[in-house]
Design a protein around this motif. Structure first.
Motif, PDB file in Angstrom:
ATOM      1  N   TYR A 171       0.955  -0.988   0.151  1.00 38.63           N
ATOM      2  CA  TYR A 171      -0.057  -0.451  -0.520  1.00 38.63           C
ATOM      3  C   TYR A 171       1.515   1.168  -0.482  1.00 38.63           C
ATOM      4  O   TYR A 171       0.893   2.232  -0.209  1.00 38.63           O
ATOM      5  N   CYS A 172       1.598   1.255   0.872  1.00 37.31           N
ATOM      6  CA  CYS A 172       3.399   2.441   0.808  1.00 37.31           C
ATOM      7  C   CYS A 172       3.418   2.839  -0.173  1.00 37.31           C
ATOM      8  O   CYS A 172       3.326   3.991  -1.465  1.00 37.31           O
ATOM      9  N   GLU A 173       4.252   1.564  -1.282  1.00 34.79           N
ATOM     10  CA  GLU A 173       4.400   1.850  -3.083  1.00 34.79           C
ATOM     11  C   GLU A 173       3.079   2.407  -3.468  1.00 34.79           C
ATOM     12  O   GLU A 173       3.737   2.882  -3.959  1.00 34.79           O
ATOM     13  N   ALA A 174       2.086   1.434  -3.203  1.00 38.84           N
ATOM     14  CA  ALA A 174       0.848   2.393  -4.283  1.00 38.84           C
ATOM     15  C   ALA A 174       0.804   3.709  -4.037  1.00 38.84           C
ATOM     16  O   ALA A 174       0.628   4.359  -4.728  1.00 38.84           O
ATOM     17  N   LEU A 175       1.091   4.109  -2.689  1.00 45.35           N
ATOM     18  CA  LEU A 175       0.715   5.494  -2.474  1.00 45.35           C
ATOM     19  C   LEU A 175       1.782   6.558  -2.928  1.00 45.35           C
ATOM     20  O   LEU A 175       1.458   7.846  -3.725  1.00 45.35           O
ATOM     21  N   VAL A 176       2.915   6.094  -2.835  1.00 51.24           N
ATOM     22  CA  VAL A 176       4.642   6.686  -3.441  1.00 51.24           C
ATOM     23  C   VAL A 176       4.282   6.591  -4.864  1.00 51.24           C
ATOM     24  O   VAL A 176       4.582   7.372  -6.014  1.00 51.24           O
ATOM     25  N   SER A 177       3.861   6.144  -5.462  1.00 53.25           N
ATOM     26  CA  SER A 177       4.212   5.394  -7.142  1.00 53.25           C
ATOM     27  C   SER A 177       2.569   7.265  -8.021  1.00 53.25           C
ATOM     28  O   SER A 177       2.747   7.249  -8.592  1.00 53.25           O
ATOM     29  N   THR A 178       1.315   6.656  -7.121  1.00 53.09           N
ATOM     30  CA  THR A 178       0.437   6.918  -7.211  1.00 53.09           C
ATOM     31  C   THR A 178       0.703   9.146  -7.293  1.00 53.09           C
ATOM     32  O   THR A 178      -0.163   9.763  -8.397  1.00 53.09           O
ATOM     33  N   CYS A 179       1.102   9.355  -6.595  1.00 56.85           N
ATOM     34  CA  CYS A 179       1.377  11.065  -6.324  1.00 56.85           C
ATOM     35  C   CYS A 179       2.426  11.771  -7.676  1.00 56.85           C
ATOM     36  O   CYS A 179       2.115  12.542  -8.264  1.00 56.85           O
ATOM     37  N   LEU A 180       2.691  10.255  -8.671  1.00 56.26           N
ATOM     38  CA  LEU A 180       3.212  11.152 -10.008  1.00 56.26           C
ATOM     39  C   LEU A 180       1.799  10.932 -11.015  1.00 56.26           C
ATOM     40  O   LEU A 180       2.364  12.000 -11.630  1.00 56.26           O
ATOM     41  N   SER A 181       1.565  10.723 -10.885  1.00 59.41           N
ATOM     42  CA  SER A 181      -0.159  10.683 -11.841  1.00 59.41           C
ATOM     43  C   SER A 181      -0.585  11.048 -11.396  1.00 59.41           C
ATOM     44  O   SER A 181      -1.753  12.135 -12.221  1.00 59.41           O
ATOM     45  N   ILE A 182      -0.722  11.627 -10.004  1.00 58.16           N
ATOM     46  CA  ILE A 182      -1.893  12.475  -9.616  1.00 58.16           C
ATOM     47  C   ILE A 182      -1.436  13.555  -9.342  1.00 58.16           C
ATOM     48  O   ILE A 182      -1.950  14.910  -9.068  1.00 58.16           O
ATOM     49  N   LYS A 183      -0.042  13.789  -9.698  1.00 58.93           N
ATOM     50  CA  LYS A 183       0.897  14.711  -8.995  1.00 58.93           C
ATOM     51  C   LYS A 183       0.688  15.964  -8.052  1.00 58.93           C
ATOM     52  O   LYS A 183       0.495  17.107  -8.011  1.00 58.93           O
ATOM     53  N   GLN A 184       0.010  15.396  -6.613  1.00 56.66           N
ATOM     54  CA  GLN A 184       0.263  15.601  -6.079  1.00 56.66           C
ATOM     55  C   GLN A 184       0.936  14.748  -4.897  1.00 56.66           C
ATOM     56  O   GLN A 184       0.723  14.069  -4.822  1.00 56.66           O
ATOM     57  N   PRO A 185       1.950  15.983  -4.041  1.00 54.10           N
ATOM     58  CA  PRO A 185       2.878  15.395  -3.236  1.00 54.10           C
ATOM     59  C   PRO A 185       1.965  14.367  -1.904  1.00 54.10           C
ATOM     60  O   PRO A 185       0.909  14.785  -2.039  1.00 54.10           O
ATOM     61  N   LEU A 186       2.884  13.831  -1.094  1.00 53.61           N
ATOM     62  CA  LEU A 186       2.278  12.348  -0.115  1.00 53.61           C
ATOM     63  C   LEU A 186       2.312  13.623   0.738  1.00 53.61           C
ATOM     64  O   LEU A 186       3.556  14.164   0.931  1.00 53.61           O
ATOM     65  N   PRO A 187       1.526  13.581   1.537  1.00 56.66           N
ATOM     66  CA  PRO A 187       1.333  14.359   3.113  1.00 56.66           C
ATOM     67  C   PRO A 187       2.218  13.787   4.047  1.00 56.66           C
ATOM     68  O   PRO A 187       2.550  12.997   3.365  1.00 56.66           O
ATOM     69  N   ALA A 188       2.697  14.686   4.993  1.00 56.58           N
ATOM     70  CA  ALA A 188       3.718  14.238   5.710  1.00 56.58           C
ATOM     71  C   ALA A 188       2.790  12.736   6.284  1.00 56.58           C
ATOM     72  O   ALA A 188       4.457  12.281   6.802  1.00 56.58           O
ATOM     73  N   ASN A 189       2.111  13.183   7.017  1.00 59.24           N
ATOM     74  CA  ASN A 189       1.513  12.167   8.193  1.00 59.24           C
ATOM     75  C   ASN A 189       1.381  10.944   6.735  1.00 59.24           C
ATOM     76  O   ASN A 189       2.050   9.478   8.183  1.00 59.24           O
ATOM     77  N   LEU A 190       1.511  10.279   5.698  1.00 58.28           N
ATOM     78  CA  LEU A 190       1.558   9.353   4.935  1.00 58.28           C
ATOM     79  C   LEU A 190       3.179   9.458   4.813  1.00 58.28           C
ATOM     80  O   LEU A 190       3.624   7.938   4.604  1.00 58.28           O
ATOM     81  N   THR A 191       3.311  10.006   4.779  1.00 60.59           N
ATOM     82  CA  THR A 191       4.968  10.070   3.974  1.00 60.59           C
ATOM     83  C   THR A 191       5.596   9.273   5.531  1.00 60.59           C
ATOM     84  O   THR A 191       6.842   8.034   5.026  1.00 60.59           O
TER      85      THR A 191
END
Length: 321
Positions: free
Chosen positions: A84-104
């Motif tokens: 899930y963590c890998e998926a979260l980071v990967s989708t940041c590229l497609s949605i063009k939004q950084p991953l929030p600090a808490n999830l990071t």
């Protein structure tokens, strides 16, 4: 933990007041139910990707992290939480939004727990994470676990601390890497450090050289710390040997060098220097103690007062007229 309860209820309440968006609400609910179906079947990789790409980011949150965390380990397979963590980071590229600090921070801690420093390095180089002190702390602590990659860990932690504005810890990372000159340049560049921040550095990365650099001029700029006050703050701690060695090194350069440093330090009281001299005597550095006493005795406006030692050595105290 079943996400179709609170989240579905929340989605319904948000959109029920706007009939035009009823279809969108229904689609979101269907999406959540599909996620729960994948999850309940143990199709965690598909569920992870599905959740990370959820419309409106409704499944990109700490609740979903906890849901994957609760699964635990599955023999012979990648940890579902890491999927899930890998998926979260990967989708940041497609949605063009950084991953929030808490999830990071959660993603980084998960990767490091799985000894995947390579993932953390890759994620940070993407520049799609909102880094925090919590993330920096996780990487900094991991440096003690993975000593082979200690330098890389400290460099990554420094990036996290710098980006999150925790500058004293960023400088600490430089000091731990032996980059003392770089640390001094950093300190002078930001100019936001309190005395306790400098003492923090000395206590967490003690060295004779760092004491010298912080208490002497640097590239024409005044010293960051007063000499006497710095020594007093460390002389009664486990870092005492560094203070003694520092004074001995200065003394080797000549009495006049040590004398000038003491004279220029206008913030330190004679009582404080007495304390330093007493400690030198206590650890059997009689020669150094007597040198400090004689330097003080040579200054104008000084009278003798006894120092607390068996031989009745004398220390001087200023008389302010």
């Amino acid at each position: 933990m079943h996400l179709s309860g609170e989240i579905v209820s929340s989605v319904s309440s948000v959109f029920e007041r706007d009939p035009a968006k009823k279809k969108e609400a229904e689609d979101l609910i269907e999406y959540i139910e599909r996620f729960n179906e994948l999850f309940s079947r143990g199709q965690y990789e598909s569920a992870a990707v599905y959740a990370a790409n959820c419309p409106r980011g409704i499944l990109r949150n700490e609740d979903t992290i906890e849901k994957f965390r609760a699964v635990g380990r599955i023999k012979g397979k990648i940890l579902p939480l890491l999927m899930y963590c890998e998926a979260l980071v990967s989708t940041c590229l497609s949605i063009k939004q950084p991953l929030p600090a808490n999830l990071t921070a959660e993603a980084i801690k998960c990767a490091l727990a799985e000894k995947r420093l390579d993932l953390v390095m890759h994620w940070i180089t993407l520049n799609k994470l909102v880094l925090s002190e919590e993330a920096g702390d996780a990487i900094y602590k991991y440096a003690e676990v993975d000593k082979h990659n200690r330098s890389q860990c400290l460099a990554l932690a420094q990036i996290a601390y710098t980006e999150s504005g925790v500058h004293k810890k960023a400088v600490l990372c430089l000091c731990k890497q032996g980059q003392l000159f770089g640390a001094l340049d950093y300190l002078h560049y930001y100019k936001r450090f309190a005395t306790e921040d400098y003492i923090f550095l000395l206590k967490h990365c003690p060295s004779v050289e760092l004491i010298r650099l912080l208490t002497q001029e640097w590239k024409g700029k005044p010293a960051m710390l007063p000499l006497g006050e710095t020594l007093v703050s460390l002389i009664h701690t486990e870092h005492r040997p560094y203070c003694i060695r520092f004074l001995e090194d200065i003394a080797k350069e000549g009495r006049d060098v040590l004398e000038q440093m003491i004279i220029k330090d206008e913030t330190c009281t004679v009582e404080a220097w007495k304390e330093i001299a007493e400690m030198c005597l206590h650890v059997r550095r009689e020669k150094l103690s007597k040198l400090l006493i004689s330097i003080l005795a040579a200054q104008e406006g000084v009278v003798e007062i006894p120092i607390d030692d068996d031989e009745g050595a004398r220390l001087m105290d200023h008389v302010f007229l």
